[in-house]
Scaffold this motif. Sequence first.
Motif, short mmCIF file in Angstrom:
data_model
loop_
_atom_site.label_atom_id
_atom_site.label_comp_id
_atom_site.label_asym_id
_atom_site.label_seq_id
_atom_site.Cartn_x
_atom_site.Cartn_y
_atom_site.Cartn_z
N ARG A 292 1.73 -23.80 -0.74
CA ARG A 292 1.13 -24.60 -1.47
C ARG A 292 0.55 -23.98 -2.89
NH1 ARG A 292 -1.13 -26.31 3.33
NH2 ARG A 292 -3.17 -25.62 2.38
N SER A 293 0.09 -22.71 -2.60
CA SER A 293 -0.31 -21.98 -3.69
C SER A 293 0.72 -21.48 -4.89
CB SER A 293 -0.90 -20.45 -3.16
OG SER A 293 -1.32 -19.79 -4.23
N MET A 294 1.84 -21.33 -4.36
CA MET A 294 3.03 -20.88 -5.32
C MET A 294 3.41 -22.41 -6.05
SD MET A 294 6.18 -19.09 -3.00
CE MET A 294 5.92 -17.88 -2.14
N ALA A 295 3.35 -23.55 -5.43
CA ALA A 295 3.71 -24.76 -6.06
C ALA A 295 2.58 -25.05 -7.03
CB ALA A 295 3.68 -26.00 -4.87
N LYS A 296 1.15 -24.77 -6.64
CA LYS A 296 0.19 -24.84 -7.77
C LYS A 296 0.37 -23.97 -9.00
CE LYS A 296 -4.92 -24.92 -7.99
NZ LYS A 296 -6.20 -24.58 -7.35
N ASN A 297 0.78 -22.69 -8.55
CA ASN A 297 0.98 -21.88 -9.72
C ASN A 297 2.09 -22.29 -10.81
OD1 ASN A 297 -1.33 -20.16 -8.97
ND2 ASN A 297 0.01 -18.86 -7.69
N TRP A 298 3.17 -22.78 -10.25
CA TRP A 298 4.06 -23.06 -10.92
C TRP A 298 3.96 -24.44 -11.64
CZ3 TRP A 298 7.89 -22.14 -6.20
CH2 TRP A 298 8.08 -20.88 -6.19
N ALA A 299 3.22 -25.46 -11.06
CA ALA A 299 2.85 -26.66 -11.65
C ALA A 299 1.93 -26.28 -12.94
CB ALA A 299 2.10 -27.66 -10.66
N GLN A 300 0.77 -25.30 -12.55
CA GLN A 300 -0.13 -25.21 -13.67
C GLN A 300 0.51 -24.28 -15.12
OE1 GLN A 300 -3.85 -25.66 -13.26
NE2 GLN A 300 -3.28 -25.40 -15.51
N LYS A 301 1.58 -23.77 -14.61
CA LYS A 301 2.41 -22.97 -15.68
C LYS A 301 3.13 -24.18 -16.77
CE LYS A 301 5.04 -19.35 -14.89
NZ LYS A 301 6.20 -18.55 -14.65
N VAL A 302 3.74 -25.21 -15.92
CA VAL A 302 4.24 -26.23 -16.61
C VAL A 302 3.32 -27.11 -17.46
CG1 VAL A 302 5.59 -28.33 -16.48
CG2 VAL A 302 6.26 -26.36 -14.87
N VAL A 303 2.24 -27.50 -16.78
CA VAL A 303 1.10 -28.13 -17.53
C VAL A 303 0.63 -27.33 -18.76
CG1 VAL A 303 -1.13 -29.24 -17.28
CG2 VAL A 303 0.58 -29.53 -15.23
N SER A 304 0.31 -26.15 -18.48
CA SER A 304 -0.08 -25.41 -19.43
C SER A 304 0.70 -25.31 -20.43
CB SER A 304 -0.66 -23.89 -19.01
OG SER A 304 -1.59 -24.14 -18.04
N SER A 305 2.02 -25.01 -20.33
CA SER A 305 3.02 -24.79 -21.60
C SER A 305 2.94 -26.11 -22.40
CB SER A 305 4.26 -24.74 -20.78
OG SER A 305 5.41 -24.57 -21.92
N VAL A 306 3.07 -27.33 -21.66
CA VAL A 306 2.98 -28.57 -22.41
C VAL A 306 1.81 -28.71 -23.31
CG1 VAL A 306 3.25 -31.08 -22.10
CG2 VAL A 306 4.63 -29.70 -20.85
N TYR A 307 0.75 -28.33 -22.51
CA TYR A 307 -0.58 -28.73 -23.21
C TYR A 307 -0.88 -27.76 -24.25
CZ TYR A 307 -5.60 -28.19 -23.85
OH TYR A 307 -7.11 -28.49 -24.41
N ASP A 308 -0.53 -26.37 -24.28
CA ASP A 308 -0.53 -25.66 -25.42
C ASP A 308 0.47 -25.95 -26.48
OD1 ASP A 308 -2.21 -24.00 -23.78
OD2 ASP A 308 -1.04 -22.49 -23.39
N ALA A 309 1.75 -26.47 -26.15
CA ALA A 309 2.43 -26.75 -27.37
C ALA A 309 1.92 -28.04 -27.94
CB ALA A 309 3.60 -27.22 -26.65
N MET A 310 1.35 -29.00 -27.43
CA MET A 310 1.01 -30.20 -28.02
C MET A 310 -0.44 -29.77 -28.64
SD MET A 310 1.30 -33.08 -25.19
CE MET A 310 0.67 -34.55 -26.45
N GLU A 311 -1.20 -28.85 -28.29
CA GLU A 311 -2.42 -28.25 -29.07
C GLU A 311 -2.08 -27.84 -30.47
OE1 GLU A 311 -6.15 -28.15 -28.08
OE2 GLU A 311 -5.10 -30.08 -27.81
N GLN A 312 -0.72 -27.23 -30.37
CA GLN A 312 -0.31 -26.27 -31.52
C GLN A 312 0.66 -27.24 -32.40
OE1 GLN A 312 1.82 -22.86 -30.16
NE2 GLN A 312 -0.04 -22.36 -28.64
N GLY A 313 0.74 -28.54 -31.94
CA GLY A 313 1.62 -29.73 -32.94
C GLY A 313 3.00 -29.51 -32.68
N VAL A 314 3.30 -28.65 -31.51
CA VAL A 314 4.77 -28.73 -31.42
C VAL A 314 5.41 -29.64 -30.91
CG1 VAL A 314 6.72 -27.28 -30.12
CG2 VAL A 314 4.72 -26.04 -30.84
N GLU A 315 6.69 -30.23 -31.24
CA GLU A 315 7.26 -31.60 -30.98
C GLU A 315 7.69 -31.55 -29.35
OE1 GLU A 315 10.85 -34.57 -31.96
OE2 GLU A 315 10.44 -32.82 -33.37
#
Length: 449
Positions: free
Chosen positions: A422-445
């Motif tokens: 479950r910890s692996m899954a959480k870390n990978w999910a956090q990576k995906v969410v953070s990547s999308v969040y950071d891109a949107m914060e930077q105005g990336v399409e």
Amino acid sequence: MVVPVDWMEAGKHVKRQLWSGIDLLLGKIKNRGLAQWTVDLHSKWPQLTRKTLADVQQNPERHSLIHLPHPFVVHGPEPSRYREQHYWESYFIIHGLLISGMHATAKGMILNFAHLIDRFGHIPLANRVYYLERTNPPLLSAMVNLYWLHQSADHPQDGLDLIKAVLPAVQREYDFWMKERSVDVTVNNGQTFQLNRYQGTTTKPRPEGYREDHETSRSLRNRTLTGVEDKFYGNIAAASESGWEFSSRWLDQPAKSGLAEIRTQDIIPVDLNAFLCQTERHLAFFYNQIGDKEKNMEYERKSEKRGDAIHAVFWNNSAIMWRDFDLKHNKQRSDFYLSSLTPLFASCSPKNNLYAEADFLRRVASSADVQRLASHPGGLPVSFVDALGACHSCQWDFPNSWPTAALYLIEPLAKSDQEELRSMAKNWAQKVVSSVYDAMEQGVEISEK
């Protein structure tokens, strides 16, 4: 025509539906930035909601759009482009709607698909007349099951009522796949299994991509020979049906071929057969819920049989991973895609090897493919094949990451009873969410998927 739903006129019921789920979710998010982002995302549901005008139903000959009885959510914001209820994207949309507490909207979308099956015998890729010859990955049963899971605790009768209402449509869709898209596969030990593939039933360019398809056909080898262009257009349509439009998965030589060398109909896909195994399992469950024990047992057996077939045909013990199967060469394909993991996502395993067991999940999680996936800082790439040099339309390839496909790995591990998984899954999910969040914060399409 379609129009955005006027939520201001929808009344207090819709407003309660819109915000009833968000309060529970926000209580679990500690980061203020992510919490606000969650609110912002949640507030976009009304902007993405559409309904077909009455004239589409009253004068269908004037429209390419097919009428749907209930409002639906589209997978992109531009009203001029996103006007249809697309099939397999709707699974992930419904997943989000249910998490947001918007059960009525999710239910309406499921009933729209049942309506399409009642009319046409299958679910078109989207509600357009020019999509009628193509469907999409069979996820209707999974949508119904999601609804049941969300409603079973507090509103079990509502979930059961939907199962009863949609079960005939789920059965009819399954019958369509078995009649129109099945193929026998014989492996090296002589065993033969009935499996399924995506198929194009047209010999013309796709109406929505006519120019692109026609131009690509001009680069075909031996294009003047009888049947060469027809086969190409069929393979293009089959790739469109898969949802992976386009990917090196369907090319003759994944890292080298251009789109003119597509041969989707030669490939037996892991994901399609895992989804059909899941459908068989859901049918068994649905029939049990309505008290039909005979049908329950029939589909339990079908699911077990397909689980054995998936392991025999697609499992690669050396790679500790599943692979698509190539009918032309009668062997497994060599490349990994996130779709390779769908047997875990669909909980489809052979009788003698439960894929959900912790030891098996650990083996898969430690495989070279998954370790390579996890090594990328920006998320989970959909493949390791950088095909864009030869195939400019291959968006379902490296370096692209599709968060929906990441669920194929994350969800099975998140359901494990082992904390380490479950910890692996959480870390990978956090990576995906953070990547999308950071891109949107930077105005990336960000892609609509």
